[in-house]
Design a protein around this motif. Structure first.
Motif, short mmCIF file in Angstrom:
data_model
loop_
_atom_site.label_atom_id
_atom_site.label_comp_id
_atom_site.label_asym_id
_atom_site.label_seq_id
_atom_site.Cartn_x
_atom_site.Cartn_y
_atom_site.Cartn_z
N LYS A 136 39.29 12.03 -1.43
CA LYS A 136 39.49 10.71 -0.83
C LYS A 136 38.80 9.61 -1.63
O LYS A 136 38.11 8.74 -1.09
N GLY A 137 38.97 9.66 -2.95
CA GLY A 137 38.40 8.64 -3.81
C GLY A 137 36.93 8.79 -4.10
O GLY A 137 36.35 7.94 -4.80
N GLN A 138 36.30 9.83 -3.61
CA GLN A 138 34.89 10.07 -3.87
C GLN A 138 34.69 11.32 -4.69
O GLN A 138 35.56 12.21 -4.71
N CYS A 139 33.56 11.38 -5.38
CA CYS A 139 33.23 12.52 -6.23
C CYS A 139 32.20 13.39 -5.51
O CYS A 139 31.10 12.93 -5.18
N VAL A 140 32.59 14.63 -5.25
CA VAL A 140 31.70 15.59 -4.60
C VAL A 140 31.17 16.55 -5.67
O VAL A 140 31.96 17.22 -6.34
N ILE A 141 29.86 16.60 -5.80
CA ILE A 141 29.22 17.44 -6.81
C ILE A 141 28.63 18.65 -6.11
O ILE A 141 27.87 18.52 -5.14
N ARG A 142 28.99 19.83 -6.60
CA ARG A 142 28.47 21.08 -6.04
C ARG A 142 27.81 21.90 -7.14
O ARG A 142 28.29 21.93 -8.27
N ARG A 143 26.74 22.56 -6.75
CA ARG A 143 26.04 23.47 -7.67
C ARG A 143 26.06 24.86 -7.06
O ARG A 143 25.64 25.06 -5.93
N TRP A 144 26.56 25.82 -7.84
CA TRP A 144 26.74 27.18 -7.36
C TRP A 144 25.65 28.07 -7.96
O TRP A 144 25.32 27.95 -9.14
N THR A 145 25.16 28.97 -7.15
CA THR A 145 24.24 30.01 -7.61
C THR A 145 25.01 31.32 -7.70
O THR A 145 25.53 31.81 -6.69
N LEU A 146 25.11 31.87 -8.90
CA LEU A 146 25.91 33.07 -9.13
C LEU A 146 25.01 34.30 -9.04
O LEU A 146 24.22 34.58 -9.92
N ASP A 147 25.16 35.00 -7.94
CA ASP A 147 24.40 36.22 -7.70
C ASP A 147 25.25 37.11 -6.81
O ASP A 147 26.46 36.90 -6.68
N GLU A 148 24.65 38.11 -6.23
CA GLU A 148 25.41 38.95 -5.30
C GLU A 148 25.96 38.12 -4.14
O GLU A 148 27.05 38.37 -3.64
N MET A 149 25.17 37.13 -3.73
CA MET A 149 25.63 36.21 -2.69
C MET A 149 25.94 34.87 -3.35
O MET A 149 25.07 34.23 -3.92
N ILE A 150 27.22 34.47 -3.30
CA ILE A 150 27.65 33.21 -3.89
C ILE A 150 27.29 32.08 -2.93
O ILE A 150 27.66 32.12 -1.76
N HIS A 151 26.56 31.10 -3.44
CA HIS A 151 26.10 30.03 -2.56
C HIS A 151 26.41 28.68 -3.20
O HIS A 151 25.63 28.18 -4.03
N PRO A 152 27.54 28.05 -2.84
CA PRO A 152 27.80 26.69 -3.32
C PRO A 152 27.04 25.66 -2.51
O PRO A 152 27.05 25.68 -1.27
N GLU A 153 26.37 24.76 -3.19
CA GLU A 153 25.55 23.74 -2.53
C GLU A 153 26.05 22.36 -2.92
O GLU A 153 26.19 22.05 -4.11
N ALA A 154 26.36 21.53 -1.93
CA ALA A 154 26.79 20.16 -2.18
C ALA A 154 25.57 19.33 -2.58
O ALA A 154 24.67 19.10 -1.78
N VAL A 155 25.54 18.91 -3.84
CA VAL A 155 24.38 18.19 -4.35
C VAL A 155 24.42 16.72 -3.94
O VAL A 155 23.43 16.17 -3.45
N ALA A 156 25.57 16.07 -4.16
CA ALA A 156 25.67 14.64 -3.86
C ALA A 156 27.13 14.26 -3.74
O ALA A 156 28.04 14.99 -4.19
N THR A 157 27.34 13.11 -3.14
CA THR A 157 28.67 12.51 -3.04
C THR A 157 28.57 11.08 -3.53
O THR A 157 27.81 10.27 -2.97
N LEU A 158 29.33 10.74 -4.58
CA LEU A 158 29.27 9.42 -5.19
C LEU A 158 30.61 8.71 -5.00
O LEU A 158 31.66 9.34 -5.10
N PRO A 159 30.57 7.40 -4.77
CA PRO A 159 31.83 6.65 -4.58
C PRO A 159 32.51 6.31 -5.90
O PRO A 159 32.76 5.15 -6.21
N THR A 160 32.77 7.33 -6.71
CA THR A 160 33.38 7.13 -8.03
C THR A 160 34.36 8.26 -8.29
O THR A 160 34.01 9.44 -8.11
N ALA A 161 35.57 7.91 -8.70
CA ALA A 161 36.54 8.94 -9.07
C ALA A 161 36.14 9.50 -10.43
O ALA A 161 36.06 8.75 -11.41
N PRO A 162 35.88 10.79 -10.55
CA PRO A 162 35.38 11.35 -11.82
C PRO A 162 36.50 11.52 -12.85
O PRO A 162 37.28 12.46 -12.80
#
Length: 611
Positions: free
Chosen positions: A442-468
């Protein structure tokens, strides 16, 4: 001694030796030859009564009187040894001189010992006094040393502070001189080109020696005056150039365009470009392998060609990979140059084709695994450096993380499938333990950081009002750079949560790239190149307009070492030039030395209001 004897033969009452009669004496005397005792014999008579109390002879004891009485009475005498005290007394009487000397010696030793003891007591008192005096002196010395140390430390602190102030003043003076030289070079650029180039090169040299960023005016003069250093030339393509890539070793670069061709260029301009013609449709992407031995070209003809760039007949020996049924949109090498991940456009009603190729298979490269389940155009397909993970996303809004086992050929495992919006950027960390994705929602940039291990954990770092539109990730500094449509550039640090804007661009950001030295390179659609060093919330940026760029930019690429930039425009021209100002400075000094011999910089005094 007189006594009465009843027998003419008797023994000495003291030592027991037989007595002998003294013939020469008129009296009846008997002598002992051993102890010298003389006994006079007379008629026995009754002893007179002794009215006085009996006194004890100190030289005799009771046992000796008993023995004498027994002898006088004619009874046998018992032979007994004299007591110890008697013998000591007799010995003392006979050896009174030795006893006297012994007593005198004892008295002398006692006197000497007393004198020595007295001296030792005096010496002990003196030693205690000296120790106390030494302790007092030592305490005073320690207090004096502590005061001196405090004074020295204070002096050193003041000296360091003064040294820092002096160094800062010197840096400010050199920075001021660099800016003045840059202003003067800009002012006389048209009237005296060589002098302007000399001043600009000196300005950059001073800034480099002071470990400061060079003035933008000086670098712009270097860019303008060294136009021939920019290899602006026809690209060799007959249509628009869509992709540009540098080899990791910095010796070659390649381009691919809509004319169904890829062209291999050498960084050395003396070598002719080599056209690579094996596709019958548009070349969508060109990419070098990490070992710089192969060039892969993807095409809309559903094929991938591998070119051995080390071969003398590189244009005659392509390896054609035919496994897709639709247009190949992207290709990605693994870090060890063995695996190749390719994605193709999905046919209507069928899933997208994402293939994993084993380039070291016997005979020829083969497909080892097929990734599917996307019903839309694939926007991102990325391999992790260790080859264990693959991330894909498409226009259907779904992203998928695959756990791969390409060596054994086991069945693929979909580690995660979720709807995260349109995801265009994917970056794995060098150690393959993290993953950063940028999605547009919806016109915003959602940044996620994933930890790659036995348990996959995506974490939403920030949301910026900029189309990347363009982005890059620096895992070493925990930073993400994002560029937008209106030239806005923002740098996010996911540890601190701070967002730093980078200003200076006014048009669409074409490329963002973190360079090895920590700087951020950004290129917009008008050909403005900025090299930004971020320091907290303050930025040090250098913006230079690339010369001779006409029209909009189609493709941009920066070399891995950050020294070269390649730009293509809509007129099928390509510009290759140095991006590092220090290299331009060295080129300027070499140019001036070749023109006039030894380089000697004479800087005119600029006006104060021009700084």
């Amino acid at each position: 001694m007189q006594t009465g004897l009843t027998s003419r033969r008797a023994d000495c009452p003291l030592c027991g030796t037989a007595l002998e009669r003294d013939e020469d004496s008129v009296r009846d005397l008997w002598n002992c030859g051993s102890c010298g005792l003389s006994i006079e014999l007379s008629q026995p008579r009754a002893p007179a009564p002794d009215l006085a109390p009996a006194r004890k002879d100190p030289l005799r004891d009771e046992p000796d009187e008993d023995q004498l009485d027994r002898w006088l009475s004619g009874k046998p005498i018992e032979r007994k040894a004299p007591p110890l005290s008697r013998r000591l007394q007799r010995w003392a009487q006979e050896n009174w001189g030795a006893v006297t000397c012994f007593l005198i010696a004892i008295l002398g030793v006692s006197a000497f010992a007393s004198h020595a003891l007295q001296n030792s007591v005096v010496a002990a008192r003196q030693l205690a006094d000296e120790r106390q005096s030494h302790a007092v002196t030592r305490r005073l010395a320690e207090e004096r040393d502590e005061k001196l140390r405090l004074l020295v430390d204070s002096a050193q602190i003041k000296a360091r502070a003064l040294g820092k102030q002096l160094d800062q003043a010197r840096l400010e003076a050199r920075r001021d001189l660099s800016l003045r030289l840059a202003d003067e070079a800009t002012r006389i650029e048209q009237a005296a080109p060589q002098r302007s180039l000399m001043l600009a090169a000196e300005s950059v040299q001073i800034a480099r020696d002071s470990q400061q960023f060079p003035a933008a005016g000086a670098v712009q003069v270097l860019f303008d005056q060294l136009r021939d250093q920019a290899q602006l030339q026809p690209s060799g393509h007959r249509d628009v150039v869509r992709s540009v890539a540098f080899s990791p070793d910095g010796l070659m670069w390649a381009s691919g365009g809509d004319d169904n061709r890829a062209i291999l260029h050498a960084m050395d301009a003396r070598r002719n470009p080599i056209p690579l013609e094996a596709h019958w449709s548009r070349v969508s992407q060109v990419k070098f392998s990490p070992d710089s031995r192969r060039l892969a070209t993807a095409s809309f003809d559903a094929t991938i060609c591998l070119w051995d760039v080390r071969s003398n007949e590189v244009a005659q020996s392509p390896v054609v990979l035919t496994g897709h049924d639709e247009r190949v949109l992207s290709i990605e090498f693994s870090a060890d140059s063995r695996w190749l991940l390719s994605s193709a456009q999905a046919a209507p009603g069928s899933p997208s084709e994402i293939l994993l190729w084993d380039l070291h298979a016997k005979g020829r490269p083969q497909v080892t695994q097929t990734l599917g389940q996307h019903f839309g155009r694939v926007h991102a397909a990325q391999l992790s450096p260790d080859g264990r993970w693959a991330f894909t996303s498409s226009a259907d809004g779904f992203v998928q993380l695959w756990r791969l086992n390409p060596k054994s050929g086991d069945r693929l495992v979909v580690a995660m499938r979720a709807k995260h919006g349109l995801t265009d950027l994917v970056r794995f960390s060098p150690d393959s333990t993290q993953l950063v994705t940028l999605s547009e929602d919806k016109g915003q940039c959602v940044i996620r950081r994933w930890t790659l291990d036995e348990m996959i954990h995506p974490e939403a770092v920030a949301t910026l009002p900029t189309a990347p539109l363009s982005a890059d990730v620096d895992f070493a500094r925990s930073s993400i750079a994002i560029g937008g449509q209106q030239g806005e550039v923002k740098v996010l640090n996911w540890k601190s949560g701070s967002v730093t804007p980078v200003v200076g661009h006014e048009s669409r950001i074409q490329l963002l790239r973190f360079l090895p030295d920590g700087a951020l390179a950004s290129v917009d659609q008008q050909g403005l190149v900025r090299r930004t060093i971020l320091a907290g919330k303050n930025e040090v940026a250098l913006g230079v307009k690339l010369p001779q760029i006409v029209g909009s930019i189609e493709a941009v690429e920066i070399s891995a070492d950050g020294q070269w930039v390649a730009v293509t425009n809509e007129k099928r021209e390509v510009l290759i030039r140095q991006l590092d100002p220090t290299i331009l400075m060295e080129v300027a000094f070499d140019r001036l030395q070749s023109l006039s011999g030894e380089v000697e910089v004479i800087a005119a005094q600029p006006q104060e209001d021009r700084r």
